[in-house]
Design a protein around this motif. Structure first.
Motif, PDB file in Angstrom:
ATOM      1  N   ALA A   1     -10.206   5.994   0.691  1.00 16.52           N
ATOM      2  CA  ALA A   1     -11.266   5.699   1.656  1.00 16.52           C
ATOM      3  C   ALA A   1     -11.239   4.205   1.959  1.00 16.52           C
ATOM      4  O   ALA A   1     -10.971   3.389   1.076  1.00 16.52           O
ATOM      5  N   THR A   2     -11.536   3.875   3.204  1.00 17.75           N
ATOM      6  CA  THR A   2     -11.599   2.482   3.638  1.00 17.75           C
ATOM      7  C   THR A   2     -12.991   2.218   4.195  1.00 17.75           C
ATOM      8  O   THR A   2     -13.497   3.006   4.996  1.00 17.75           O
ATOM      9  N   VAL A   3     -13.597   1.127   3.744  1.00 15.98           N
ATOM     10  CA  VAL A   3     -14.903   0.721   4.267  1.00 15.98           C
ATOM     11  C   VAL A   3     -14.802  -0.696   4.806  1.00 15.98           C
ATOM     12  O   VAL A   3     -13.995  -1.500   4.338  1.00 15.98           O
ATOM     13  N   GLY A   4     -15.634  -0.973   5.782  1.00 14.92           N
ATOM     14  CA  GLY A   4     -15.747  -2.315   6.333  1.00 14.92           C
ATOM     15  C   GLY A   4     -17.082  -2.900   5.921  1.00 14.92           C
ATOM     16  O   GLY A   4     -18.095  -2.200   5.909  1.00 14.92           O
ATOM     17  N   VAL A   5     -17.076  -4.165   5.565  1.00 21.92           N
ATOM     18  CA  VAL A   5     -18.305  -4.834   5.155  1.00 21.92           C
ATOM     19  C   VAL A   5     -18.497  -6.052   6.049  1.00 21.92           C
ATOM     20  O   VAL A   5     -17.587  -6.882   6.185  1.00 21.92           O
ATOM     21  N   THR A   6     -19.660  -6.120   6.673  1.00 21.39           N
ATOM     22  CA  THR A   6     -20.041  -7.331   7.390  1.00 21.39           C
ATOM     23  C   THR A   6     -21.178  -7.965   6.620  1.00 21.39           C
ATOM     24  O   THR A   6     -22.026  -7.266   6.051  1.00 21.39           O
ATOM     25  N   TYR A   7     -21.166  -9.287   6.562  1.00 20.33           N
ATOM     26  CA  TYR A   7     -22.206  -9.975   5.794  1.00 20.33           C
ATOM     27  C   TYR A   7     -22.454 -11.343   6.395  1.00 20.33           C
ATOM     28  O   TYR A   7     -21.654 -11.876   7.167  1.00 20.33           O
ATOM     29  N   GLY A   8     -23.574 -11.894   6.042  1.00 18.22           N
ATOM     30  CA  GLY A   8     -23.950 -13.233   6.502  1.00 18.22           C
ATOM     31  C   GLY A   8     -25.165 -13.685   5.721  1.00 18.22           C
ATOM     32  O   GLY A   8     -25.523 -13.100   4.692  1.00 18.22           O
ATOM     33  N   GLN A   9     -25.810 -14.704   6.219  1.00 16.74           N
ATOM     34  CA  GLN A   9     -26.989 -15.262   5.573  1.00 16.74           C
ATOM     35  C   GLN A   9     -28.074 -14.188   5.431  1.00 16.74           C
ATOM     36  O   GLN A   9     -28.643 -13.738   6.421  1.00 16.74           O
ATOM     37  N   GLY A  10     -28.309 -13.708   4.217  1.00 20.09           N
ATOM     38  CA  GLY A  10     -29.401 -12.778   3.943  1.00 20.09           C
ATOM     39  C   GLY A  10     -29.149 -11.309   4.247  1.00 20.09           C
ATOM     40  O   GLY A  10     -30.084 -10.515   4.200  1.00 20.09           O
ATOM     41  N   PHE A  11     -27.921 -10.910   4.575  1.00 20.06           N
ATOM     42  CA  PHE A  11     -27.681  -9.498   4.863  1.00 20.06           C
ATOM     43  C   PHE A  11     -26.242  -9.093   4.542  1.00 20.06           C
ATOM     44  O   PHE A  11     -25.348  -9.922   4.478  1.00 20.06           O
ATOM     45  N   TYR A  12     -26.060  -7.792   4.356  1.00 21.23           N
ATOM     46  CA  TYR A  12     -24.726  -7.194   4.328  1.00 21.23           C
ATOM     47  C   TYR A  12     -24.843  -5.736   4.740  1.00 21.23           C
ATOM     48  O   TYR A  12     -25.908  -5.133   4.654  1.00 21.23           O
ATOM     49  N   LYS A  13     -23.724  -5.212   5.225  1.00 29.87           N
ATOM     50  CA  LYS A  13     -23.689  -3.827   5.687  1.00 29.87           C
ATOM     51  C   LYS A  13     -22.331  -3.240   5.314  1.00 29.87           C
ATOM     52  O   LYS A  13     -21.293  -3.800   5.671  1.00 29.87           O
ATOM     53  N   ILE A  14     -22.361  -2.107   4.601  1.00 28.85           N
ATOM     54  CA  ILE A  14     -21.145  -1.407   4.191  1.00 28.85           C
ATOM     55  C   ILE A  14     -21.040  -0.138   5.025  1.00 28.85           C
ATOM     56  O   ILE A  14     -21.932   0.710   4.974  1.00 28.85           O
ATOM     57  N   GLU A  15     -19.949  -0.018   5.791  1.00 32.37           N
ATOM     58  CA  GLU A  15     -19.753   1.124   6.676  1.00 32.37           C
ATOM     59  C   GLU A  15     -18.391   1.764   6.450  1.00 32.37           C
ATOM     60  O   GLU A  15     -17.396   1.070   6.244  1.00 32.37           O
ATOM     61  N   TYR A  16     -18.373   3.056   6.521  1.00 26.39           N
ATOM     62  CA  TYR A  16     -17.139   3.837   6.442  1.00 26.39           C
ATOM     63  C   TYR A  16     -16.252   3.504   7.629  1.00 26.39           C
ATOM     64  O   TYR A  16     -16.733   3.415   8.760  1.00 26.39           O
TER      65      TYR A  16
END
Length: 158
Positions: free
Chosen positions: A101-116
């Motif tokens: 499985a591959t997930v993409g993670v976006t992050y920055g000041q005060g947040f992150y998001k893990i998506e398939y």
């Protein structure tokens, strides 16, 4: 508790019942047979979850470090590590020859998001459960993503 009458299940009315346990068993089987098939079987696929945290009191660098530590702890491989974006793969051992499985993670000041992002060998399916925009994959993918998110939160508190 639901009860099944003899008329609702022909097999029930034809059996010679000798004990209360047998009656309960037969009634349960008849009730189960009358349910839709999707409720009888454990779903091999499930809609893929997204783990998103906002309003964290952490810098982008702290979140990046927590993501790296969580990935290492859960044996995720980091394939892309750019500012504000990561791509992770699981598993990274010899099982990855069969599935991954591959997930993409976006992050920055005060947040992150893990998506398939995608998978191989994990029954990926677009439009499952009648929803065209929903991606489904093997139900373990959700557990892997959730555990990764849980560990990121834990490392952010350390």
């Amino acid at each position: 508790m639901a009860f099944v009458s003899a008329n609702a299940c022909p097999a029930f009315s034809q059996l010679e019942i000798g004990s209360m346990q047998r009656r309960f068993f037969v009634a349960a089987v008849c009730a189960a047979v009358s349910l839709p098939a999707t409720t009888l079987l454990a779903a091999p696929v499930a809609p893929v979850i997204v783990v998103e945290e906002k309003g964290l009191g952490a810098s982008a660098e702290q979140i990046r470090t927590a993501l790296q530590k969580a990935a290492h702890l859960r044996s995720w491989g980091i394939t892309v590590d750019k500012t504000g974006k990561m791509e992770l793969v699981y598993p990274t051992n010899k099982r990855s020859l069969k599935y991954q499985a591959t997930v993409g993670v976006t992050y920055g000041q005060g947040f992150y998001k893990i998506e398939y992002v995608k998978s191989r060998g994990l029954k990926e399916k677009m439009g499952c459960y009648g929803n065209e925009g929903v991606v489904c994959a093997h139900r373990n993918v959700n557990r892997w993503i959730a555990n990764l998110g849980k560990d990121v939160r834990w490392f952010l508190t350390q």
